[in-house]
Design a protein around this motif. Structure first.
Motif, PDB file in Angstrom:
ATOM      1  N   ASN A   1       0.820  -1.272  -0.019  1.00 16.70           N
ATOM      2  CA  ASN A   1      -0.092  -0.009   0.030  1.00 16.70           C
ATOM      3  C   ASN A   1       0.736   1.223   0.073  1.00 16.70           C
ATOM      4  O   ASN A   1       0.432   2.339  -0.334  1.00 16.70           O
ATOM      5  CB  ASN A   1      -0.939   0.007   1.138  1.00 16.70           C
ATOM      6  N   GLU A   2       1.902   1.108   0.409  1.00 18.85           N
ATOM      7  CA  GLU A   2       3.125   2.143   0.154  1.00 18.85           C
ATOM      8  C   GLU A   2       3.694   2.572  -0.931  1.00 18.85           C
ATOM      9  O   GLU A   2       4.373   3.446  -1.070  1.00 18.85           O
ATOM     10  CB  GLU A   2       3.901   2.261   1.422  1.00 18.85           C
ATOM     11  N   LEU A   3       3.391   1.770  -1.975  1.00 19.48           N
ATOM     12  CA  LEU A   3       4.251   1.783  -3.338  1.00 19.48           C
ATOM     13  C   LEU A   3       3.529   2.614  -4.069  1.00 19.48           C
ATOM     14  O   LEU A   3       2.036   2.591  -4.244  1.00 19.48           O
ATOM     15  CB  LEU A   3       4.565   0.310  -3.687  1.00 19.48           C
ATOM     16  N   PRO A   4       3.980   3.204  -5.027  1.00 17.04           N
ATOM     17  CA  PRO A   4       3.529   3.672  -6.232  1.00 17.04           C
ATOM     18  C   PRO A   4       2.492   2.916  -7.081  1.00 17.04           C
ATOM     19  O   PRO A   4       2.949   1.663  -7.109  1.00 17.04           O
ATOM     20  CB  PRO A   4       4.681   4.535  -6.999  1.00 17.04           C
ATOM     21  N   LEU A   5       1.439   3.590  -7.697  1.00 14.63           N
ATOM     22  CA  LEU A   5       0.650   2.723  -8.224  1.00 14.63           C
ATOM     23  C   LEU A   5       1.426   2.069  -9.348  1.00 14.63           C
ATOM     24  O   LEU A   5       0.891   0.645  -9.958  1.00 14.63           O
ATOM     25  CB  LEU A   5      -0.360   3.647  -8.958  1.00 14.63           C
ATOM     26  N   SER A   6       2.421   2.610 -10.153  1.00 15.41           N
ATOM     27  CA  SER A   6       3.152   1.810 -11.301  1.00 15.41           C
ATOM     28  C   SER A   6       3.468   0.622 -10.652  1.00 15.41           C
ATOM     29  O   SER A   6       3.935  -0.508 -11.543  1.00 15.41           O
ATOM     30  CB  SER A   6       3.988   2.656 -11.840  1.00 15.41           C
ATOM     31  N   VAL A   7       4.368   0.699  -9.503  1.00 17.94           N
ATOM     32  CA  VAL A   7       5.018  -0.443  -8.923  1.00 17.94           C
ATOM     33  C   VAL A   7       4.084  -1.527  -8.499  1.00 17.94           C
ATOM     34  O   VAL A   7       4.436  -2.634  -8.606  1.00 17.94           O
ATOM     35  CB  VAL A   7       5.912  -0.013  -7.760  1.00 17.94           C
ATOM     36  N   GLN A   8       2.882  -1.166  -7.801  1.00 24.11           N
ATOM     37  CA  GLN A   8       1.819  -1.928  -7.662  1.00 24.11           C
ATOM     38  C   GLN A   8       1.402  -2.901  -8.993  1.00 24.11           C
ATOM     39  O   GLN A   8       1.189  -3.970  -8.955  1.00 24.11           O
ATOM     40  CB  GLN A   8       0.524  -1.227  -6.994  1.00 24.11           C
ATOM     41  N   ASN A   9       1.331  -1.977  -9.884  1.00 19.38           N
ATOM     42  CA  ASN A   9       0.811  -2.820 -11.193  1.00 19.38           C
ATOM     43  C   ASN A   9       1.893  -3.888 -11.529  1.00 19.38           C
ATOM     44  O   ASN A   9       1.592  -4.891 -12.208  1.00 19.38           O
ATOM     45  CB  ASN A   9       0.921  -1.850 -12.365  1.00 19.38           C
ATOM     46  N   TYR A  10       3.390  -3.596 -11.638  1.00 18.82           N
ATOM     47  CA  TYR A  10       4.306  -4.444 -11.676  1.00 18.82           C
ATOM     48  C   TYR A  10       3.914  -5.697 -10.939  1.00 18.82           C
ATOM     49  O   TYR A  10       4.221  -6.809 -11.489  1.00 18.82           O
ATOM     50  CB  TYR A  10       5.749  -3.829 -11.623  1.00 18.82           C
TER      51      TYR A  10
END
Length: 541
Positions: free
Chosen positions: A364-373
């Motif tokens: 939940n602390e990660l940027p959206l783009s990293v979450q997508n990866y």
């Protein structure tokens, strides 16, 4: 890791049948002592039964054969009848089940053993077979490992069932000489056999496989207290050796006693003068066992390399730059002995996966783009892989550190250390090495010499394709000459290695270092010949 589902039926049953001329040669040797009883523990369709007949074997001989496949049992039984064997039996089922029952009785039953046992990795064996294989080791008080192969317990059990003075001759994988999982067998044979001969061909005997095979001929001691002559290795090319007497070859090939029997058998390829020179060099005070001057640790185990090792395009697409670190793990990443900024940039330009992803924050602390990866990895169920699912979160890889020196797990011509000047991470296809004796540059450059290359050939293992592999415990046994504060030219050495001039580098470095230690140029040339001999044997040149 290779999975059972990916393997061919032939591989899973170890069904590589012996050419008739090899079976004839093997059988001729055991028949020299006129055995009254012969065991064939994996007879297939009967090629060794035919071989006994071809060698005019006494048809009253007690012949005990075993085979797992019913169709082959029938073929072998019919052949025994056709050839007139009067006291032959072909038993259907797992030989190891029967053998374990006999081992309990602690009796010796056969004058000779012949055959070609199945080549099946332990992981591919059915559970019941695995249990029987492990039981053989237990009954004979030998160390067991799950890295073993089916042929190892076959040889252990047949040797135990062999009468004193009896002979065993089989066609088996060439890995008996150097793989760690066969050490229990090598030690056992060194204890109970008066002499062992391995006939080692340049060619691959079995079609459609990279598995090298050898003939092993062993005679059991008549008295356990009698010293062994040791192991002899006879290198052959072509089929001319089949025209010679196997008895003469066995008697004329010298065995090398002592350490050869205790450890790996590769040293038996060498003659006594070659071994004497190696021992003279390693006794010098400036020649060190690797474990006394450096530590070796495996690289980072990710559990999903294609997720964690990525190229620049992937980093840019998912905005991963804050989590990306330099890495190497393959020979194409490190064609020389230096992993510096120039090499790293070259790898990037060639679109190689030069970035290692270390993501330690909660999802939940990660940027959206990293979450997508991360979601992309989960869609491919990477998070369900064993190494990943035991971590929380699954994408946070442990044991993250780099060392000044790296080393690839596998090599082609000769192993080399890599000076890691950019602090790049390495995967488990490479090792992390820390010098405790001299500076990293000196250790990396000193490693390039014929003695270290020789001990790598003696301690490492290789498979059908000829690639040399070293694990940490084997690297620790290498010998390396080191003159502290010696000035090398790493840039020139790096370029020569990249240009494919490894042999030239090893010769020149050896001459420079060993003459400084008081040895002659001729000593270095002799070491070069020994290394070339071992390397060419491995690469089937």
């Amino acid at each position: 890791m290779k999975f059972k589902v990916d393997q061919t039926t032939q591989k899973l049953r170890g069904g590589y049948y012996t050419p008739q001329n090899l079976a004839d040669f093997v059988s001729k040797w055991v028949l020299e002592k006129q055995p009254k009883s012969v065991l064939e523990p994996s007879c297939g369709d009967g090629v060794f039964i035919q071989a006994l007949h071809n060698n005019k074997c006494d048809k009253n001989i007690e012949l005990s054969c075993f085979e797992l496949l019913d169709t082959e049992v029938q073929k072998a039984s019919n052949l025994c009848t056709e050839l007139g064997f009067k006291n032959a039996s072909v038993t259907s089922g797992d030989f190891l089940v029967w053998a374990n029952d006999q081992l309990d009785k602690k009796i010796e039953l056969f004058d000779a053993v012949i055959g070609n046992p199945p080549f099946i990795r332990y992981q591919f064996l059915e559970k019941s077979f695995q249990e029987q294989a492990e039981l053989v080791f237990k009954k004979l008080d030998q160390k067991f490992t799950k890295h073993t192969n089916a042929w190892v317990p076959f040889l252990l059990s047949t040797l135990a069932l062999l009468n004193k003075g009896g002979r065993m001759a089989m066609v088996i994988p060439s890995e008996i000489i150097n793989v760690m999982h066969a050490q229990s067998l090598r030690s056992y044979m060194g204890e109970i056999c008066s002499k062992i001969l391995i006939i080692d061909p340049k060619e691959i005997w079995f079609e459609n496989t990279l598995q090298g095979a050898v003939i092993i001929m062993a005679e059991k001691k008549t008295d356990i207290s009698i010293p062994s002559e040791g192991v002899g290795i006879l290198s052959v090319e072509g089929s001319e050796f089949l025209e010679k007497s196997p008895e003469v070859l066995f008697n004329e090939t010298l065995g090398i006693n002592g350490e050869t029997v205790e450890g790996k058998w590769t040293k038996a390829v060498l003659n006594k003068s070659e071994i004497s020179l190696i021992n003279k060099i390693i006794s010098h005070e400036s020649v060190h066992k690797f474990k006394t001057i450096a530590t070796v640790d495996v690289g980072i185990v990710t559990g999903a390399n294609k997720f964690f090792l990525v190229d620049n395009e992937t980093v840019e697409t998912y905005n991963l730059s804050a989590y990306a670190h330099p890495m190497f793990g393959k020979s194409q990443h490190c064609p020389g002995i230096l992993y510096d900024e120039n090499q790293h940039k070259s790898n990037q330009l060639n679109n190689l996966p030069t970035n290692f992803l270390y993501i330690e924050s909660d999802y939940n602390e990660l940027p959206l783009s990293v979450q997508n990866y991360i979601q992309l990895g989960e869609q491919e169920k990477l998070n369900e892989r064993y190494k990943c699912r035991i971590r929380k979160p699954w994408y946070k890889v442990p044991s993250i550190y780099s060392t000044e020196i790296g080393m690839l797990k596998r090599c082609h011509e000769a192993p080399r250390l890599i000076l890691n000047s950019v602090g790049a991470y390495t995967t488990d296809t490479a090792y992390r090495i820390t010098s405790s004796f001299t500076n990293a540059e000196n250790l990396v450059c000193s490693f390039l010499n014929p003695l270290t290359a020789i001990t790598a050939e003696l301690e490492g293992r290789y498979y059908g394709g000829g690639v040399l592999e070293l694990v940490p415990s084997e690297i620790e046994k290498l010998y390396i000459p080191v003159i502290d504060d010696y000035k090398h030219d790493p840039d020139t050495l790096n370029q020569l290695v990249k240009d494919g001039k490894v042999e030239e580098v090893i010769r020149n470095q050896g001459e420079a270092i060993f003459t400084k230690l008081g040895f002659s140029k001729q000593d270095n040339e002799e070491l070069m010949k020994i290394w070339q001999k071992l390397r060419d044997r491995r690469m089937r040149k």
